[in-house]
Design a protein around this motif. Structure first.
Motif, short mmCIF file in Angstrom:
data_model
loop_
_atom_site.label_atom_id
_atom_site.label_comp_id
_atom_site.label_asym_id
_atom_site.label_seq_id
_atom_site.Cartn_x
_atom_site.Cartn_y
_atom_site.Cartn_z
N LEU A 304 0.79 -0.98 0.03
CA LEU A 304 0.08 0.24 0.21
C LEU A 304 0.58 0.97 -0.16
N THR A 305 1.64 1.34 1.23
CA THR A 305 2.17 2.69 1.18
C THR A 305 3.15 2.72 0.07
N PRO A 306 4.37 2.14 -0.91
CA PRO A 306 5.28 1.69 -2.00
C PRO A 306 4.36 2.50 -3.21
N PHE A 307 2.94 1.90 -3.01
CA PHE A 307 1.72 2.06 -4.25
C PHE A 307 1.57 3.82 -4.37
N LEU A 308 1.35 3.80 -2.98
CA LEU A 308 0.70 5.53 -2.19
C LEU A 308 1.78 6.41 -3.06
N ASN A 309 3.06 6.27 -2.30
CA ASN A 309 3.60 7.14 -2.30
C ASN A 309 4.55 8.33 -3.71
N PRO A 310 4.35 7.51 -4.98
CA PRO A 310 4.43 8.55 -5.64
C PRO A 310 2.99 9.30 -6.41
N VAL A 311 1.85 8.29 -5.82
CA VAL A 311 0.80 8.91 -6.21
C VAL A 311 0.57 10.25 -4.93
N ILE A 312 0.61 10.30 -3.72
CA ILE A 312 1.30 11.33 -3.64
C ILE A 312 1.45 12.34 -3.14
N TYR A 313 2.96 12.08 -3.80
CA TYR A 313 3.64 13.52 -3.73
C TYR A 313 3.86 14.00 -5.11
N SER A 314 3.15 13.31 -6.08
CA SER A 314 3.02 13.58 -7.20
C SER A 314 1.92 14.65 -7.65
N LEU A 315 0.65 14.31 -6.11
CA LEU A 315 -0.44 15.23 -6.19
C LEU A 315 0.00 16.20 -5.75
N ARG A 316 0.65 16.09 -4.93
CA ARG A 316 0.42 17.33 -3.64
C ARG A 316 1.75 18.22 -4.01
N ASN A 317 2.59 17.88 -4.74
CA ASN A 317 3.96 18.61 -5.48
C ASN A 317 3.84 19.02 -6.55
N LYS A 318 3.70 20.22 -6.89
CA LYS A 318 3.73 20.70 -7.75
C LYS A 318 5.07 20.53 -8.77
N GLU A 319 6.14 21.36 -8.07
CA GLU A 319 7.86 21.20 -8.60
C GLU A 319 7.68 19.87 -9.85
N LEU A 320 7.03 18.72 -8.40
CA LEU A 320 7.96 16.84 -8.80
C LEU A 320 6.31 16.96 -10.23
N GLN A 321 5.66 17.94 -10.11
CA GLN A 321 4.12 16.71 -11.12
C GLN A 321 5.12 18.31 -12.46
N GLU A 322 5.58 18.85 -12.80
CA GLU A 322 5.74 19.38 -13.27
C GLU A 322 7.17 19.14 -13.90
N SER A 323 8.15 18.64 -13.55
CA SER A 323 9.23 17.70 -13.68
C SER A 323 8.71 16.37 -14.63
N ILE A 324 7.78 15.86 -14.41
CA ILE A 324 7.15 14.33 -14.76
C ILE A 324 6.71 14.72 -16.09
N ARG A 325 5.81 16.27 -15.59
CA ARG A 325 5.48 16.51 -17.41
C ARG A 325 6.34 16.70 -18.58
N ARG A 326 7.58 17.83 -17.82
CA ARG A 326 8.43 17.88 -18.70
C ARG A 326 8.89 16.53 -19.05
N THR A 327 9.35 15.69 -18.42
CA THR A 327 10.14 14.16 -18.75
C THR A 327 9.24 13.15 -19.94
N VAL A 328 8.21 13.46 -19.74
CA VAL A 328 7.11 12.29 -20.13
C VAL A 328 6.77 13.76 -21.54
N ASN A 329 7.20 14.76 -21.63
CA ASN A 329 7.08 15.50 -23.05
C ASN A 329 8.37 15.47 -23.83
N CYS A 330 9.42 15.28 -23.24
CA CYS A 330 10.90 15.24 -23.98
C CYS A 330 10.40 13.69 -24.52
N SER A 331 10.11 12.94 -23.78
CA SER A 331 9.70 11.39 -24.40
C SER A 331 9.28 11.17 -25.65
N GLU A 332 8.43 11.83 -25.95
CA GLU A 332 7.21 11.69 -27.02
C GLU A 332 8.11 12.19 -27.98
N ILE A 333 8.91 13.77 -28.07
CA ILE A 333 9.34 14.09 -28.97
C ILE A 333 10.03 13.25 -29.95
#
Length: 333
Positions: A304-333
């Motif tokens: 449960l905790t290993p499953f929810l850790n990335p979800v919780i931190y991604s939802l609550r942290n804008k910097e992490l959200q933006e970094s993940i978004r940039r990484t995903v966008n770069c991989s799509e280019i």
């Protein structure tokens, strides 16, 4: 692949290469060379439901935590101590679930799930050791939040890279020193039969039930070290948040909201982690808990905790959200 219900006792009667004689699943005192992991075999073909759920959960755990590790290592904007500790927590979560979930998944698809004695105790050690390590890192993260909120002007001078490394290494050393003696002691206890572990992996309490000797001292020692682990980390986390609460109470509303946002993800993860651990503890202490229910509760605790850790931190942290978004966008280019 079809799933089969098996009787561990019947399997023992087929394993002539690993036994001397067997009566009702017991063995002569020549020493056990392997254990059978009972898991959820009594559920028969219904195991497939749990197999699919656990497999999907494990994929999310690997993917989510790997993404956090990747973005924190590659994005220069995520070079603060908080993300350093978060990456280490994600690594521990991956290692923690990998000690048990793959073996349990393979057990769902096997006629019988067996494990050698050395492998069993290696699994046992790392399962508990990594569990304690994750709590150690959560404690370090609580201290990091305390310094960031209560001593913001000294934050960079206190949380230097050597200090960060020392705190993480301390978490690993603490967990190893605490649990290694217990594991070594359990390894050298006599196991002469039966050898069916009523669990999905080599759980310390379940394996201890197979010892052919008095285990009252083992139970006390194991309980003592378990309480030390939980109390030490729990008290330190609680102390950090009490000090944070005192400091926040002196701030204005805007500063309070900012401080709450900084701590919300970590506090959520800590609450889930210690609550799930409490449920596991209760399931072991309540005698009328069915084995299957106890195993399911333990699996939920492990995943449960290993499953929810990335979800919780991604939802609550804008910097992490933006970094993940940039990484995903770069991989799509």
């Amino acid at each position: 692949m079809p799933l089969y219900y098996f009787s561990p006792d019947s399997y023992l009667s087929l394993s002539s290469s690993h036994r001397s004689s067997s009566v009702n699943g017991t063995r002569e005192p020549d020493g056990v060379t392997f254990f059978i992991l009972q898991g959820l075999s009594s559920l028969g073909e219904k195991q497939m439901i749990f197999f699919v759920i656990l497999l999907l959960g494990y994929i999310v755990i690997l993917g989510g935590n790997s993404m956090i590790i990747f973005v924190t290592l590659t994005d220069p904007k995520l070079n603060s101590p908080m993300y350093f500790f978060l990456a280490n927590l994600s690594f521990v979560d991956i290692a923690f679930t990998t000690t048990t979930i793959p073996k349990m998944l393979s057990g769902f698809l096997s006629y019988v799930s067996s494990i050698s004695v050395p492998h069993c105790f290696v699994q046992m050690f790392f399962f508990v050791q990594l569990s304690v390590t994750s709590r150690g890192i959560l404690t370090v993260m609580a201290y990091d939040r305390y310094v960031a909120i209560c001593k913001p002007l000294h934050y960079t001078s206190i949380m230097t890279r050597p200090v960060r490394l020392l705190l993480v290494i301390g978490s690993w050393v603490f967990s190893t020193v605490i649990w290694l003696p217990v594991t070594i002691s359990a390894l050298f206890r006599p196991y002469c039969g039966p050898n069916v572990v009523k669990h999905g992996w080599c759980d310390p309490t379940s394996v201890r039930q197979l010892v052919c000797a008095d285990t009252s001292v083992d139970n006390i020692v194991s309980l003592f070290f378990g309480v030390v682990c939980l109390l030490t980390t729990g008290v330190l986390i609680l102390t950090s948040y009490i000090l944070i609460g005192i400091s926040v109470s002196k701030m204005n509303v805007a500063q309070m909201l900012k401080a709450f946002g900084t701590c919300a993800a970590h506090l959520t993860v800590v609450t889930i982690s210690y609550t799930s651990a409490s449920f596991v503890y209760i399931s072991y202490r309540v005698g009328n808990f069915p084995t299957e229910v106890r195993i399911i509760v333990a699996v939920l605790y492990a995943a449960l905790t290993p499953f929810l850790n990335p979800v919780i931190y991604s939802l609550r942290n804008k910097e992490l959200q933006e970094s993940i978004r940039r990484t995903v966008n770069c991989s799509e280019i």
